[in-house]
Structures are given as structure tokens and as C-alpha cells.
Design an enzyme around this catalytic site. Structure first.
Site, PDB file in Angstrom:
ATOM      1  N   LEU A  79      -0.135 -14.566   2.426  1.00  0.00           N
ATOM      2  CA  LEU A  79      -1.176 -14.629   3.471  1.00  0.00           C
ATOM      3  C   LEU A  79      -0.860 -15.019   4.711  1.00  0.00           C
ATOM      4  CD1 LEU A  79      -4.135 -15.463   1.117  1.00  0.00           C
ATOM      5  CD2 LEU A  79      -3.121 -13.200   1.754  1.00  0.00           C
TER       6      LEU A  79
ATOM      7  N   LEU B 273       1.345 -14.539   8.134  1.00  0.00           N
ATOM      8  CA  LEU B 273       2.474 -13.710   9.113  1.00  0.00           C
ATOM      9  C   LEU B 273       3.625 -14.017   9.107  1.00  0.00           C
ATOM     10  CD1 LEU B 273       1.255 -11.447  10.844  1.00  0.00           C
ATOM     11  CD2 LEU B 273       1.033 -12.807  12.755  1.00  0.00           C
TER      12      LEU B 273
ATOM     13  N   HIS C  76      -1.269  -3.841   0.076  1.00  0.00           N
ATOM     14  CA  HIS C  76      -2.559  -4.366   0.529  1.00  0.00           C
ATOM     15  C   HIS C  76      -3.583  -3.608  -0.253  1.00  0.00           C
ATOM     16  CE1 HIS C  76      -5.435  -5.803   3.450  1.00  0.00           C
ATOM     17  NE2 HIS C  76      -5.991  -4.601   3.413  1.00  0.00           N
TER      18      HIS C  76
HETATM   19  C1  GAR Z   1      -3.457  -8.191  -4.252  1.00  0.00           C
HETATM   20  O1  GAR Z   1      -4.448  -7.507  -4.427  1.00  0.00           O
HETATM   21  C2  GAR Z   1      -2.693  -7.822  -2.786  1.00  0.00           C
HETATM   22  O2  GAR Z   1      -3.039  -6.614  -2.685  1.00  0.00           O
HETATM   23  C3  GAR Z   1      -3.279  -8.702  -2.202  1.00  0.00           C
HETATM   24  O3  GAR Z   1      -3.468  -9.804  -2.451  1.00  0.00           O
HETATM   25  C4  GAR Z   1      -3.526  -9.737  -3.816  1.00  0.00           C
HETATM   26  C5  GAR Z   1      -2.894 -10.752  -4.603  1.00  0.00           C
HETATM   27  O4  GAR Z   1      -2.981 -10.649  -6.075  1.00  0.00           O
HETATM   28  N1  GAR Z   1      -2.903  -8.884  -0.771  1.00  0.00           N
HETATM   29  C6  GAR Z   1      -3.727  -8.803   0.672  1.00  0.00           C
HETATM   30  O5  GAR Z   1      -4.819  -8.742   0.630  1.00  0.00           O
HETATM   31  C7  GAR Z   1      -2.551  -8.937   1.993  1.00  0.00           C
HETATM   32  N2  GAR Z   1      -3.444  -8.550   3.049  1.00  0.00           N
HETATM   33  P1  GAR Z   1      -1.990 -11.347  -7.047  1.00  0.00           P
HETATM   34  O6  GAR Z   1      -1.574 -12.655  -6.630  1.00  0.00           O
HETATM   35  O7  GAR Z   1      -2.936 -11.224  -8.311  1.00  0.00           O
HETATM   36  O8  GAR Z   1      -0.814 -10.472  -7.045  1.00  0.00           O
END
Ligand code: GAR
Length: 194
Positions: free
Chosen positions: A87, A89, A106
Site C-alpha cells: 500500500l 507509493l 488492483h
Molecule cells: C488485492 O485485492 C489487491 O488487488 C489489493 O489488495 C488486495 C491484497 O490481497 N490491492 C490494492 O487495492 C492496491 N491498490 P492479498 O493480501 O490477499 O493478496
């Protein structure tokens, strides 16, 4: 031949990291070499342990005010950086060290529902509140802005009447888990690194 080496950055649960580690566990040409996290309590660290993949935790100072992470990734001869629920940058020094070699996922059809503060359930809530009839996932190159790099892959699903946040999240996750490992592999092939 030396295997190509993947670094995964994750801040949370790491279900995508898990799928990628599974995919490359017995892969002849590429491997997950390290998992990095800004969160010492992230479940992704446990997942890395389970796959006997080394992990590294860093803090904000390390990441934004030193070259420690770039140096570590260079020392480890990393070929591609995969963000999976990471999360923060990405700073200039890391972008410059790995041009077109950092990708992110995303849980929406960018450019919709992206940008600072748009992650996880906030994205799904916004999609639901706007009564969208479809959503999906985007895999993209990373640049100095949140969610703005060139799109590599999108896939979509229908939102049915009665779908709640949990259902939208589930549908996103299914697509993410299906596509992310394959997209990483294809990208490595295209980069002529495998
Ligand atoms: C995922 O859904 C990914 O797309 C999102 O965080 C989640 C992580 O899940 N990323 C974002 O929103 C980036 N802006 P995980 O830890 O179970 O892989």
C-alpha cells in the site's frame, strides 16, 4: 541456467503472494526469491515461511530515505518486482533501478476506482455504492502515482443484483488468483528474462 528471480512486496494477508509462490514453487525457470513487507505482523510473512521463501521487513525511513531496499534487491539479483496488496507509493530510487519491472494488481477496472486511499474494501464499497453492473481487476506497471501505470491485463465480472461487498471481493479474488501468476510468468517471458 539460472532461474529468474521474483521479489514480492505485500502489506497484508498475502493471498496473491501465496498463489504466486505456489505457481513458481517448482517452476524450472523462475522463482520467488524474497517477500518484503512494511508490516512485521502481516500474514504474508507466515506464508513466505511456509514456502521457505526468505522475508524482509522494512520501515518508512528505510524505504523513503535510504537506498537499503534497492541495494538488497540488486544484491539478490531480482528481475521483477511484484506488488501484491502493498500500500505504499514506490519511491523514485526504486522506480529508476527497476524501470518497467515493477507491477501491481488492483481490484477494479482502472482508471475507475483507483488512486490514493483506494484499496481493499474501500474499492468494493465504492463500486457497490455507484451501482456498477460490472467490475474486475487490473494488473499494471507501477509509476510514481497510485494506480496510474500502463495497463498490462484486465478481466471483468458481472455484478448481480444482491451482490454485497463480500461477493464482489470474492469475485475479484478469484480473478486475481487466476491471472496474476500467469501474467507475471508471461511478462518475464516477454522481458526475455525466461
Ligand atoms: C488485492 O485485492 C489487491 O488487488 C489489493 O489488495 C488486495 C491484497 O490481497 N490491492 C490494492 O487495492 C492496491 N491498490 P492479498 O493480501 O490477499 O493478496
Amino acid at each position: 541456467m539460472l532461474k529468474k528471480r521474483i521479489a514480492i512486496f505485500a502489506s497484508g494477508s498475502g493471498s496473491n503472494a501465496q498463489k504466486i509462490m505456489e505457481h513458481f514453487k517448482k517452476h524450472p525457470e523462475a522463482e520467488v526469491a524474497i517477500v518484503l513487507s512494511n508490516n512485521p505482523n502481516a500474514y504474508v510473512i507466515q506464508r513466505a515461511d511456509n514456502f521457505e521463501v526468505p522475508s524482509h521487513v522494512f520501515d518508512r525511513f528505510d524505504f523513503y530515505n535510504t537506498d537499503n531496499i534497492v541495494d538488497l534487491l540488486r544484491k539478490m539479483e531480482i528481475d521483477i518486482i511484484v506488488l501484491a496488496g502493498f500500500l505504499w507509493l514506490i519511491p523514485e530510487n526504486l522506480l529508476n533501478a527497476f524501470p518497467n519491472k515493477i507491477i501491481n494488481i488492483h481490484p477494479a477496472l482502472l482508471p475507475k476506482y483507483g488512486g490514493k486511499g483506494m484499496y481493499g474494501d474501500r474499492v468494493h464499497q465504492a463500486v457497490l455504492s455507484n451501482k456498477e453492473t460490472e467490475s474486475g481487476i487490473t494488473i499494471h506497471f507501477v509509476n510514481a502515482q497510485f494506480d496510474e501505470g500502463e495497463v498490462i491485463h484486465q478481466s471483468r465480472f458481472r455484478i448481480e443484483q444482491g451482490d454485497d461487498i463480500e461477493m464482489i471481493k470474492f469475485k475479484c479474488q478469484q480473478l486475481e488468483h487466476l491471472h496474476y501468476p500467469r501474467v507475471v510468468e508471461n511478462l518475464l517471458k516477454k522481458m526475455k528474462t525466461i
